[in-house]
Write an enzyme that holds these catalytic residues in place. Structure first.
Site, PDB file in Angstrom:
ATOM      1  N   CYS A   1      -5.390  -1.656  -1.749  1.00 53.73           N
ATOM      2  CA  CYS A   1      -6.415  -2.597  -2.229  1.00 53.73           C
ATOM      3  C   CYS A   1      -7.212  -2.043  -3.402  1.00 53.73           C
ATOM      4  CB  CYS A   1      -7.367  -2.957  -1.106  1.00 53.73           C
ATOM      5  SG  CYS A   1      -6.587  -3.714   0.317  1.00 53.73           S
TER       6      CYS A   1
ATOM      7  N   LYS B   1      -5.977   3.803   7.096  1.00 50.64           N
ATOM      8  CA  LYS B   1      -6.103   4.816   8.143  1.00 50.64           C
ATOM      9  C   LYS B   1      -5.125   5.966   7.946  1.00 50.64           C
ATOM     10  CE  LYS B   1      -9.016   1.867   9.467  1.00 50.64           C
ATOM     11  NZ  LYS B   1      -8.676   0.875   8.435  1.00 50.64           N
TER      12      LYS B   1
ATOM     13  N   CYS C   1      -2.232   2.998   2.925  1.00 55.20           N
ATOM     14  CA  CYS C   1      -3.191   2.081   3.521  1.00 55.20           C
ATOM     15  C   CYS C   1      -4.234   2.856   4.327  1.00 55.20           C
ATOM     16  CB  CYS C   1      -2.483   1.031   4.381  1.00 55.20           C
ATOM     17  SG  CYS C   1      -3.527  -0.384   4.784  1.00 55.20           S
TER      18      CYS C   1
ATOM     19  N   CYS D   1       0.813  -1.222   0.000  1.00 56.63           N
ATOM     20  CA  CYS D   1       0.000   0.000   0.000  1.00 56.63           C
ATOM     21  C   CYS D   1       0.842   1.265   0.000  1.00 56.63           C
ATOM     22  CB  CYS D   1      -0.926   0.009   1.209  1.00 56.63           C
ATOM     23  SG  CYS D   1      -1.816  -1.528   1.494  1.00 56.63           S
TER      24      CYS D   1
ATOM     25  N   GLU E   1     -11.957  -4.507  12.049  1.00 57.23           N
ATOM     26  CA  GLU E   1     -12.750  -4.863  10.867  1.00 57.23           C
ATOM     27  C   GLU E   1     -12.967  -6.369  10.846  1.00 57.23           C
ATOM     28  OE1 GLU E   1     -10.760  -3.309   7.454  1.00 57.23           O
ATOM     29  OE2 GLU E   1     -11.160  -1.229   7.999  1.00 57.23           O
TER      30      GLU E   1
ATOM     31  N   SER F   1     -14.505  -4.111   6.804  1.00 60.33           N
ATOM     32  CA  SER F   1     -13.599  -3.680   5.752  1.00 60.33           C
ATOM     33  C   SER F   1     -14.411  -3.111   4.597  1.00 60.33           C
ATOM     34  CB  SER F   1     -12.790  -4.886   5.253  1.00 60.33           C
ATOM     35  OG  SER F   1     -12.171  -4.595   4.029  1.00 60.33           O
TER      36      SER F   1
END
Length: 557
Positions: A197, A127, A125, A52, A447, A473
């Protein structure tokens, strides 16, 4: 209003008394000329554990080149990241949401401690994206956020894959529907390189929301991580931050109530992650803007669902970029009268001007025309009721069921629920309840992708429901209700549930209820004995003491 370009760093570096500070800078190669220019912080989240954020160092170099070319002195620094796709389903996932606060805190402290004049935040990523924007809002210095970009889709046996497919493959393997060799093939090919992702999961949801908010340049975030143009937009961000500094434009001029409504509209129109509720509430609080969870439902009711994106749709984030990106979504909303067009963005143009300049990919199928939306309303709803007096969040994009009534199967930890799914103990019609996983109770509000992926893989996705005071998620799909508030650890009604209680989820009525009398609920809550805290010292314990309800963004300040 024009600022002194060195409105902060002049105090740090000018005059005979500041010679010791200058000597430290010179020790690592800065020159007198460098120190006479504005200091621009370039914050990123590189960490050697995830695709990420893998390109952040390279992007930071390009941002720095842009800053230098525009007359500034860039200073690179980094913060942390917790990688959801790796930590998911383990105790490590408790650290994820907590890391959002640490990202914001650490960026704030470095910038305040060294009196930088402006800031560029590079995120990756999940957060890290809201964490960077929260820091920008706190500091209120000229600045912007640039997302590292989506991973490309993987391919295996003629099928395009994201990490979502790996989680669901685990469920299929455990249910005996997939061989070990096929699971290994999916695992090996799903994630082909750098980037976050690849669906409209939390990272891409927040990336696109912040383009609509105006704190990221339109369509810059959408450039995939490995696309050669990513270096070009990084350079341009360095130039842009210097322009913001010259004009004196700060984040609180951009993060307005109307701009936040535009961001929510973007989330709803693309079927984005439920995590957007937490993160936009948190950003609003940092910016001093009033926003509530009910605003999300109000906007969702009138917002068409336009983007056909995974986890519930057909396409990935790189395909969205090829289709024309969020500018095209913005143009659709502008044409429908659903966008506040006059809100300023970091490019110096309004969001309406950015939307009107959209270039739609020829023949694209990702973003639907206004005349034929995937759904007439948005991808998310807010429910209240006897089990969620403060509200909860349900994702309905790609969902045909609007109600579910069934017996509760109650678990006090995610691992116990996952084990029950794996052993075939969950039956059609059940309502899986996972509690004591909220902001305080987890702590950290994990999550539940391991559980929801396993349900999908086991073929139960269309016949069960799941509710939790934890999170989902962005890759989750199915009939799922999260962020139940008050949480179990705060003696919310979810703590009173027992196996077999009949839970009713009614999306049309916006209700989440249990078929128990108010008197019975109160009686049970008086006897509830919550589990002992899993952490009594350190960051986890401190977070549990400070964190607010999910209905307020789960913030610590």
């Amino acid at each position: 209003m024009a600022l002194d370009l060195r409105h902060k760093s002049r105090t740090l570096l000018d005059g005979p008394d500041r010679a010791p500070a200058r000597s430290y800078f010179k020790a690592i190669g800065f020159t007198d000329e460098d120190l006479r220019r504005p200091l621009v912080g370039v914050a990123h989240c590189w960490i050697e554990v995830t695709p990420c954020n893998w390109n952040h160092r390279k992007m930071a170099e390009k941002v720095k080149e842009g800053v230098r070319a525009a007359g500034g002195t860039p200073i690179e620094f980094n913060t942390i990241s917790i990688t959801d796709g790796i930590a998911m389903g383990t105790e490590g996932m408790k650290a994820s949401l907590i890391s959002r606060e640490t990202v914001a805190d650490s960026v704030e402290l470095v910038v305040r401690g060294h009196l930088f004049d402006a800031v560029v935040g590079i995120s990756g990523c999940d957060k890290t994206i809201p964490g960077m924007v929260m820091a920008l809002a706190r500091l209120n210095l000229p600045g912007l956020m640039l997302y590292g970009g989506s991973i490309m889709y993987g391919e295996y046996q003629g099928r395009r894959l994201t990490v979502q497919d790996v989680f669901e493959a685990v469920g299929a393997y455990n249910a005996g529907k997939l061989s070990a060799a096929e699971l290994h093939g999916i695992e090996t090919h799903a994630c082909p390189g750098a980037g976050a992702c690849g669906g409209q999961f939390t990272a891409n949801t927040m990336s696109t929301a912040f383009e609509m908010l105006g704190i990221s340049p339109m369509n810059f975030n959408g450039v995939p991580a490995v696309d050669p143009r990513k270096e070009d937009v990084a350079f341009e961000c360095g130039r842009l931050v210097m322009e913001l500094l010259r004009k004196g434009v700060t984040p609180k001029q951009i993060i307005t109530r109307k701009a936040l409504e535009n961001a929510i509209a973007g989330v709803m129109a693309t079927g984005g992650s439920t995590n957007a509720v937490l993160h936009l509430l948190a950003v609003a609080k940092e910016a001093g803007v009033r926003l509530s969870i009910d605003d999300f439902d109000r906007i969702s009711r009138k917002m068409p669902l336009l983007a056909d994106l995974k986890p519930w749709g057909r396409f990935t984030a790189p395909e969205m970029y090829q289709a024309g990106g969020m500018a095209v979504v913005g143009k659709r909303l502008l044409d429908a009268g659903l966008l506040h067009p006059n809100e300023l963005t970091v490019t110096g143009r309004t969001i309406g001007e950015e939307a009107r300049a959209a270039r739609e990919g020829p023949g694209q199928q990702v973003i639907r025309p206004l005349a034929s939306p995937l759904k007439p309303t948005g991808g998310m709803v807010i429910l209240r009721g006897s089990l969620a007096p403060e509200g909860c969040v349900a994702k309905v994009s790609g969902q045909t069921r609007m109600s579910h009534r069934g017996p509760a199967r109650v678990f006090d930890r995610e691992e116990d629920a996952f084990a029950a799914v794996k052993k075939g103990k969950i039956k059609a019609g059940d309502v899986i309840v996972i509690r004591y996983e909220g902001p305080k109770g987890g702590p950290g509000m994990r999550e539940m992708l391991a559980v929801t992926g396993a349900l999908q893989g086991a073929g139960l996705g269309e016949s069960v429901a799941l509710m939790t005071d934890g999170r989902f998620s962005g890759a989750t799909h199915g009939f799922m209700v999260g962020h139940v508030a008050p949480e179990a650890a705060a003696r919310g009604p979810i703590a009173a549930l027992r196996n077999g209680d009949i839970v009713v989820i009614d999306v049309k009525r916006r209700r989440l209820d249990v078929e128990l009398s108010p008197a019975e609920l109160k009686k049970r809550l008086r006897t509830v004995k919550p589990p002992k805290p899993r952490y009594t010292t350190g960051a986890m314990a401190k977070y549990a003491c400070l964190v607010s309800s999910a209905s307020e963004g789960a913030v610590t300040g």
